[in-house]
Design a protein around this motif. Structure first.
Motif, PDB file in Angstrom:
ATOM      1  N   ASP A  64      30.827  26.193  37.089  1.00  9.75           N
ATOM      2  CA  ASP A  64      31.550  26.500  38.707  1.00  9.75           C
ATOM      3  C   ASP A  64      32.881  27.126  39.154  1.00  9.75           C
ATOM      4  N   THR A  65      32.930  26.832  37.418  1.00  5.48           N
ATOM      5  CA  THR A  65      34.340  27.611  38.075  1.00  5.48           C
ATOM      6  C   THR A  65      34.451  28.364  36.340  1.00  5.48           C
ATOM      7  N   LEU A  66      35.333  29.480  36.424  1.00  5.81           N
ATOM      8  CA  LEU A  66      35.133  30.808  35.501  1.00  5.81           C
ATOM      9  C   LEU A  66      36.734  31.456  35.270  1.00  5.81           C
ATOM     10  N   LEU A  67      36.869  30.841  33.964  1.00  8.94           N
ATOM     11  CA  LEU A  67      38.523  31.439  33.964  1.00  8.94           C
ATOM     12  C   LEU A  67      38.241  32.773  32.942  1.00  8.94           C
ATOM     13  N   MET A  68      38.452  33.611  33.302  1.00  7.47           N
ATOM     14  CA  MET A  68      38.504  34.904  32.145  1.00  7.47           C
ATOM     15  C   MET A  68      39.586  35.126  32.169  1.00  7.47           C
ATOM     16  N   LEU A  69      40.501  34.955  30.278  1.00  8.46           N
ATOM     17  CA  LEU A  69      40.946  35.708  29.818  1.00  8.46           C
ATOM     18  C   LEU A  69      41.609  36.723  29.189  1.00  8.46           C
ATOM     19  N   GLY A  70      41.784  37.553  29.420  1.00 12.86           N
ATOM     20  CA  GLY A  70      42.124  38.781  28.583  1.00 12.86           C
ATOM     21  C   GLY A  70      41.260  39.773  29.060  1.00 12.86           C
ATOM     22  N   THR A  71      40.302  39.892  29.963  1.00 10.25           N
ATOM     23  CA  THR A  71      38.497  40.261  29.828  1.00 10.25           C
ATOM     24  C   THR A  71      38.961  41.205  31.627  1.00 10.25           C
ATOM     25  N   ASP A  72      37.977  42.553  31.022  1.00 13.65           N
ATOM     26  CA  ASP A  72      37.856  43.266  32.239  1.00 13.65           C
ATOM     27  C   ASP A  72      36.674  43.196  31.942  1.00 13.65           C
ATOM     28  N   PHE A  73      35.428  42.089  31.647  1.00 10.27           N
ATOM     29  CA  PHE A  73      34.633  42.421  31.460  1.00 10.27           C
ATOM     30  C   PHE A  73      33.101  42.838  32.682  1.00 10.27           C
ATOM     31  N   PRO A  74      32.428  44.309  32.334  1.00  9.63           N
ATOM     32  CA  PRO A  74      31.751  45.037  33.831  1.00  9.63           C
ATOM     33  C   PRO A  74      31.003  44.984  33.295  1.00  9.63           C
ATOM     34  N   TYR A  75      30.242  43.919  33.485  1.00  4.07           N
ATOM     35  CA  TYR A  75      29.214  43.527  33.777  1.00  4.07           C
ATOM     36  C   TYR A  75      28.121  42.485  35.069  1.00  4.07           C
ATOM     37  N   GLN A  76      28.373  42.731  36.183  1.00  2.20           N
ATOM     38  CA  GLN A  76      28.683  41.884  37.677  1.00  2.20           C
ATOM     39  C   GLN A  76      27.378  40.961  36.772  1.00  2.20           C
ATOM     40  N   GLN A  77      26.136  41.709  36.724  1.00  5.68           N
ATOM     41  CA  GLN A  77      25.200  40.326  36.832  1.00  5.68           C
ATOM     42  C   GLN A  77      24.642  39.023  36.025  1.00  5.68           C
ATOM     43  N   PHE A  78      25.959  39.795  34.863  1.00  8.52           N
ATOM     44  CA  PHE A  78      25.792  38.227  34.068  1.00  8.52           C
ATOM     45  C   PHE A  78      27.283  37.582  34.377  1.00  8.52           C
ATOM     46  N   TYR A  79      27.700  37.717  35.927  1.00  9.25           N
ATOM     47  CA  TYR A  79      29.068  36.537  36.126  1.00  9.25           C
ATOM     48  C   TYR A  79      28.072  35.412  36.917  1.00  9.25           C
ATOM     49  N   PRO A  80      28.327  34.154  36.779  1.00  3.94           N
ATOM     50  CA  PRO A  80      27.540  33.027  38.118  1.00  3.94           C
ATOM     51  C   PRO A  80      27.414  33.855  39.359  1.00  3.94           C
ATOM     52  N   ASP A  81      26.977  33.032  40.012  1.00  5.10           N
ATOM     53  CA  ASP A  81      26.805  33.488  41.350  1.00  5.10           C
ATOM     54  C   ASP A  81      27.830  32.995  41.879  1.00  5.10           C
ATOM     55  N   ASN A  82      27.938  31.210  42.290  1.00  5.11           N
ATOM     56  CA  ASN A  82      28.541  30.554  43.226  1.00  5.11           C
ATOM     57  C   ASN A  82      29.571  29.911  42.144  1.00  5.11           C
ATOM     58  N   ALA A  83      30.791  30.567  41.160  1.00  6.74           N
ATOM     59  CA  ALA A  83      31.431  29.791  40.717  1.00  6.74           C
ATOM     60  C   ALA A  83      33.392  30.303  41.833  1.00  6.74           C
ATOM     61  N   LYS A  84      33.460  29.277  41.500  1.00  3.80           N
ATOM     62  CA  LYS A  84      34.979  29.209  41.142  1.00  3.80           C
ATOM     63  C   LYS A  84      35.455  31.049  40.278  1.00  3.80           C
ATOM     64  N   VAL A  85      36.879  32.172  40.029  1.00  2.00           N
ATOM     65  CA  VAL A  85      36.645  32.844  39.572  1.00  2.00           C
ATOM     66  C   VAL A  85      38.102  32.489  39.386  1.00  2.00           C
ATOM     67  N   ILE A  86      38.897  32.439  38.379  1.00  2.00           N
ATOM     68  CA  ILE A  86      40.217  33.431  37.981  1.00  2.00           C
ATOM     69  C   ILE A  86      40.123  33.782  37.322  1.00  2.00           C
ATOM     70  N   GLN A  87      41.108  34.949  37.037  1.00  2.33           N
ATOM     71  CA  GLN A  87      41.269  35.633  35.827  1.00  2.33           C
ATOM     72  C   GLN A  87      42.483  36.355  35.293  1.00  2.33           C
ATOM     73  N   VAL A  88      42.950  36.270  33.835  1.00  2.00           N
ATOM     74  CA  VAL A  88      44.794  36.082  33.636  1.00  2.00           C
ATOM     75  C   VAL A  88      44.439  37.278  33.048  1.00  2.00           C
ATOM     76  N   ASP A  89      45.075  38.449  33.282  1.00  2.00           N
ATOM     77  CA  ASP A  89      45.451  39.795  32.507  1.00  2.00           C
ATOM     78  C   ASP A  89      46.998  40.091  32.912  1.00  2.00           C
ATOM     79  N   VAL A  90      47.745  40.776  31.533  1.00  2.00           N
ATOM     80  CA  VAL A  90      48.540  41.401  31.475  1.00  2.00           C
ATOM     81  C   VAL A  90      49.331  42.612  32.678  1.00  2.00           C
ATOM     82  N   ARG A  91      48.315  42.906  32.738  1.00  2.00           N
ATOM     83  CA  ARG A  91      47.302  44.421  33.482  1.00  2.00           C
ATOM     84  C   ARG A  91      46.994  44.526  35.073  1.00  2.00           C
ATOM     85  N   GLY A  92      48.196  44.196  35.892  1.00  2.00           N
ATOM     86  CA  GLY A  92      47.494  43.747  36.889  1.00  2.00           C
ATOM     87  C   GLY A  92      46.453  44.702  37.609  1.00  2.00           C
TER      88      GLY A  92
END
Length: 413
Positions: free
Chosen positions: A104-132
């Motif tokens: 229900d919550t996805l925390l992305m750390l240092g990734t630009d994972f490209p495959y959109q079909q593999f993301y959860p459908d109804n989750a809160k998403v937080i992304q951390v990346d040094v490249r804004g």
């Protein structure tokens, strides 16, 4: 005016120090709120987690979160990590996909994972990346944080209340153990006279390679076997064309790796298509006296292209490769050549090849019809594969369909 020695040393140290980039307190507070409200948090970590292994594991412990790694994050995330539950995406497997899908919550750390079909459908998403500029490129975010993974994780560890409910984590870990067992069951020897399972080849490479080996898989099916069967330990490296998908990358990259690190063991997992595309690079190994070990997964085809054609409903066309005996070609060039036609001789041959003082090529005929099944099959792929089966029979190639079924029954059942 010239700098004093002390000032010069201080300036040099400042340039050598790794930069620390931490989100602002307001953004961190918002992240803490989202994570505190999450009941099923999953972490997706990529190459940006390099150098942040301990902080990543500690944060997962606080959050009670399974960690799914992207391909480029494998070498930085997977080892000594009880929270790692494998990969997702086209190269991944079921446990990684499930840990993402159930979040229900996805925390992305240092990734630009490209495959959109593999993301959860109804989750809160937080992304951390040094490249804004990477924030929100692949998926809609609830919060984007500009920061290094190491420093942001350290800050969150101090701020987020520890989760008492570990059920999401425990379920993901249990599913990973089950999935890992199934994958290992595929990595078995074949009877004498049969092409080897590529899973078994990858497993034996993993067992025999040095603790600080650098692995270089060719784009295509070798990457999948590297992702699923090579074990990382914090010292090993796995390098490939993971962002651009450039064919025939393995030997050119191996040349660079061996030249840069002459004392390390460099092992390719080359496809026969990738090897023959840049055959001349074997001459470079001889010319420069580079002791690269070239392991060839020889299935006499552009195998990954065939798989994509099957999934799209096309009968295979233009993917056959009429290969020479690669071991004999290697010997003619000046590279020590080996050929393994019997699974019982694989370990012995690889040991000898890896110990050879110079470049070596190991030609291993592998099953052409091995299916590298992704963890999520779309409806379009199912329709395409059914259409491929019908067209194959109508084109008088029903024996190919039977061979496909016989080769892959282990994965289905």
């Amino acid at each position: 005016m010239a700098l004093s020695q002390a000032a010069g040393d201080q300036l040099a140290h400042a340039f050598e120090a790794e930069p620390r980039v931490i989100p602002g307190s307001e953004d961190l507070g918002r992240a803490v709120e989202l994570l505190d409200n999450g009941k099923r948090i999953t972490i997706l970590a990529g190459a940006g987690a390099a150098g942040a292994h301990d902080e990543l594991v500690a944060l997962a412990d606080v959050l009670g979160a399974p960690i799914v790694h992207a391909m480029r994050g494998k070498e930085h995330v997977e080892y000594d990590n009880p929270f790692d539950v494998g990969m997702t995406g086209l190269l991944g497997f079921a446990s990684g996909y499930r840990a993402m899908a159930n979040a229900d919550t996805l925390l992305m750390l240092g990734t630009d994972f490209p495959y959109q079909q593999f993301y959860p459908d109804n989750a809160k998403v937080i992304q951390v990346d040094v490249r804004g500029e990477q924030l929100g490129r692949r998926v809609q975010l609830d919060l984007g944080l500009v920061g290094t993974v190491k420093d942001t994780a350290e800050a969150l560890i101090r701020m987020v209340p520890r989760k008492k409910d570990r059920s999401h984590l425990e379920e993901a870990q249990k599913h990973y153990r089950k999935t890992r067992t199934k994958l290992d069951d595929l990595a078995t020897p074949t009877p004498k006279g049969k092409p080897l399972h590529p899973q078994y080849v990858a497993k034996v490479i993993d067992q025999l390679a040095a603790d600080d080996a650098v692995f270089l898989p060719d784009v295509g099916s070798p990457v999948i076997y590297a992702a699923r069967y090579l074990t990382m330990n914090g010292r090993r490296r796995i390098v490939g064309s993971f962002s651009h998908g450039s064919m025939a990358n393995a030997i050119p990259q191996a040349i660079g790796a061996q030249a840069a690190f002459p004392g390390r063991q460099i092992v390719t997992m080359s496809g026969d298509g990738g090897l023959t595309m840049l055959f001349g690079e074997l001459l470079t190994l001889v010319q420069e006296k580079l002791p690269v070990k070239v392991v060839v997964l020889n299935n006499s085809s552009l195998n990954f292209v065939e798989l994509e054609m099957k999934a799209a409903g096309f009968v295979d066309f233009g993917t056959d490769l009429v290969n020479p005996d690669f071991a004999k070609v290697a010997e003619a060039i000046g590279v020590k050549g080996y050929r393994v036609d019997d699974a019982a001789k694989l370990e012995e041959t690889l040991r000898e090849a890896f110990a050879h003082d110079g470049p070596a090529l190991i030609d291993i005929p592998t099953g052409r019809q091995e299916l590298t099944i992704p963890p999520k099959i779309t409806q379009e792929q199912l329709k395409g594969f059914a259409l491929y089966a019908i067209r194959t029979v109508l084109n008088g190639r029903g024996d190919e369909l039977l061979d496909l079924a016989a080769t892959n029954w282990r994965q289905v059942f």
